[in-house]
Design an enzyme around this catalytic site. Structure first.
Site, PDB file in Angstrom:
ATOM      1  N   SER A 116       0.817  -1.211   0.000  1.00 29.71           N
ATOM      2  CA  SER A 116       0.000   0.000   0.000  1.00 29.71           C
ATOM      3  C   SER A 116       0.848   1.258   0.000  1.00 29.71           C
ATOM      4  CB  SER A 116      -0.918  -0.009   1.225  1.00 29.71           C
ATOM      5  OG  SER A 116      -1.772  -1.136   1.192  1.00 29.71           O
ATOM      6  N   GLU A 157       9.779  -6.871  -4.360  1.00 31.16           N
ATOM      7  CA  GLU A 157       8.543  -7.418  -3.810  1.00 31.16           C
ATOM      8  C   GLU A 157       8.695  -8.927  -3.650  1.00 31.16           C
ATOM      9  OE1 GLU A 157       5.293  -8.722  -2.334  1.00 31.16           O
ATOM     10  OE2 GLU A 157       5.579  -6.551  -2.459  1.00 31.16           O
ATOM     11  N   ALA A 158       8.507  -9.406  -2.414  1.00 22.73           N
ATOM     12  CA  ALA A 158       8.661 -10.837  -2.133  1.00 22.73           C
ATOM     13  C   ALA A 158       7.622 -11.669  -2.861  1.00 22.73           C
ATOM     14  CB  ALA A 158       8.578 -11.088  -0.630  1.00 22.73           C
ATOM     15  N   HIS A 200      -5.688  -5.096  11.253  1.00 18.73           N
ATOM     16  CA  HIS A 200      -5.187  -3.721  11.275  1.00 18.73           C
ATOM     17  C   HIS A 200      -3.890  -3.607  12.076  1.00 18.73           C
ATOM     18  CE1 HIS A 200      -9.600  -2.220  10.588  1.00 18.73           C
ATOM     19  NE2 HIS A 200      -9.062  -2.772   9.509  1.00 18.73           N
TER      20      HIS A 200
END
Length: 538
Positions: free
Chosen positions: A13, A34-35, A473
């Protein structure tokens, strides 16, 4: 060793935003590691498809916490996005900026992050398709959809019931006032998910100065003295390195960013020593201050048809699929949580203290490892749920091993304070208060869970411990602040004691926001890009 100006770890994000903004001028070479892999799966782009990727290891880290003694020793499943777009590619898409007081808290910890500082950024990033308002953004990268013409009739009944219970409908909780019952705004456009990857990363990938490497999992940060100069990562079975001429920026999220710092020798000294990692910087706060929202559901059998009758039987599935295929409309284009809102039960609270959820579909949540979504109950049903907005329970995470491919220990420490336990009681009682209105009594046949036998405070508390679930969250594990003793990064997101290294994702939140965390995480990416470019251009 190949070299870039900026190396961003994570295309989630915040990382997707940074990739777009830092490469926009064409002056800087930017690499994103990015994995995970591509976001091409149709289940990512179909809004309700997040039920299908809930346990999909191809796009999901599938974290599981340590058994939590405050939840009867249960481990809790924490899905996190391992894919372009990160968790914005697998979440429920609910878009919530947060309450003004959240950013007053942030500004007290880190000046420059108050509501007046971040509100213009929220407007800049939004492409709101609802009623025009000067406080809402239009034409920004991130599509935000007004669902008011799309929701199931039961959701309207919920709004009427909430009003009857004393919580009038708020047409825009992201507008001037947050309190009230609401329909949830979601990040979709034209019936498709509007992830950070789709809205920010995809348009930027045409630029010659931006490179995105997928399947590239960072294993450690490289240093010269106490300056970050690059990243080591595994790609296609090989360990590789890349140099950062200006900065390394961690945007791996609330779990992966502190994990990588600890693996790289920045973290609590004893933890690093226990795993044989040389301590570059004893930073006790890395991985501490872990916060999350804990939710609870009331499960009802309905007297009238719910989405169960559309999403369960084969004929119903065919009808909603055809509606989506031809019109990009219907339940497949929405989130399961169509309604909810934010309410204040205590006069002492500076803002809403409970977030509410209403889903016109029901399913029974299952233990860790069992797929709970996309399998509606065989009877008409609905869910009403909630979570305390500002929990005071704080957990931590730490590496389990010096091996970067071993998941860290996650200790959420839910319900460890009197405040949080009291709010869970209050929330369950509020669900029953709404269910007992004349509007809801007309459509509810019975309360299935907790069930009428769960009535005393002791029984309700036991129910919360037995069934409480994460609202996904997690945040605050690389906390931002002005006080070195209680923070990992300073107000410009620079890792304290290290040059050339920043963190920009939900891990830097000084405190957990009142609502869902994806919009604030995207905002952090926007503001971080401003700070980085200011510092780079001098």
């Amino acid at each position: 060793m190949d070299a870039f100006d900026f190396v961003i770890v994570g295309a989630g994000s915040s990382g997707s935003v940074l990739a777009n903004r830092l490469s926009a001028s064409g002056k800087h070479r930017v690499l994103v590691l990015e994995a995970g892999g591509s976001d091409r799966s149709p289940w990512i782009h179909l809004p309700i498809g997040y039920g299908k990727v809930f346990y999909d290891a191809g796009v999901n880290w599938k974290y599981v916490t340590e058994p939590d003694p405050n939840l009867d020793g249960r481990p809790i499943y924490w899905p996190r996005g391992k894919v372009l777009g990160g968790s914005s590619s697998i979440n429920a898409m609910v878009y919530v900026r947060g309450h003004h007081n959240d950013y007053a808290e942030w500004n007290a910890a880190a000046p420059g992050w108050g509501w007046s500082d971040v509100e213009p950024i929220f407007r800049r990033m939004e492409d709101w398709d609802g009623p025009a308002h000067p406080g809402r953004g239009k034409g920004g990268p991130l599509a935000v959809h007004d669902v008011s013409n799309d929701v199931h009739p039961l959701t309207r009944v919920y709004l009427a019931a909430a009003a009857e219970a004393g919580f009038p409908t708020n047409p825009d909780y992201n507008g001037p006032e947050m309190e009230g019952a609401s329909l949830y705004q979601i990040t979709t456009k034209g019936g498709y998910r509007a992830s950070a990857a789709r809205c920010y990363l995809a348009p930027a990938r045409r630029r010659a100065n931006l490179e995105v490497r997928t399947g590239a999992q960072a294993t450690r940060i490289l240093f010269e003295g106490r300056r970050a100069v690059g990243v080591e990562y595994r790609h296609k079975g090989r360990i590789r390195t890349v140099r950062a001429r200006a900065e390394v920026i961690l945007s791996g999220g609330a779990i992966n960013s502190p994990q990588l710092l600890q693996l790289s020798g920045i973290g609590p000294g004893q933890v690093l020593q226990d795993h044989g990692i040389e301590t570059l910087l004893d930073a006790p706060q890395v991985g501490r201050n872990l916060q999350d929202h804990l939710g609870s559901d009331n499960h009802y059998v309905s007297r009238v048809a719910s989405l169960n009758q559309q999403l369960g039987p084969l004929l119903g599935k065919v009808k909603v699929a055809l509606n989506y295929a031809y019109n990009r409309k219907g339940p497949l284009s929405l989130s399961l949580n169509q309604g909810g809102g934010f309410v204040k039960l205590s006069d002492q609270s500076p803002g809403p203290d409970l977030q509410l959820y209403f889903s016109p579909v029901s399913y029974t949540r299952a233990p860790v490892g069992v797929r709970p979504l996309m399998s509606p109950d065989p009877f008409p049903g609905m869910l009403m749920g909630f979570n305390p907005c500002k929990p005071t329970s704080v957990g931590h995470l730490q590496i389990r091993s010096p091996d970067p491919f071993v998941a860290p220990e996650l200790h959420p420490n839910y319900l460890s304070t009197d405040h949080d336990r009291a709010m869970m009681l209050a929330g369950t009682k509020l669900m029953r208060r709404i269910a007992n209105t004349s509007a809801m009594r007309a459509v509810i046949d019975q309360e299935l869970h907790p069930g009428p036998e769960i009535d005393s405070d002791e029984d309700i508390a036991a129910y919360a411990r037995k069934t409480g679930w994460t609202v996904f969250h997690q945040c605050s594990t690389c906390r931002m602040g002005s006080d070195p003793a209680s923070s990992v990064v300073d107000p410009r997101l620079r890792v304290r004691g290290i040059d050339g290294l920043r963190v920009a994702d939900a891990s830097i939140f000084p405190t957990i926001p009142t609502g869902n965390t994806n919009a604030p995480a995207i905002m952090v990416g926007e503001k971080a890009s401003d700070l980085i470019l200011e510092d780079t251009l001098g």
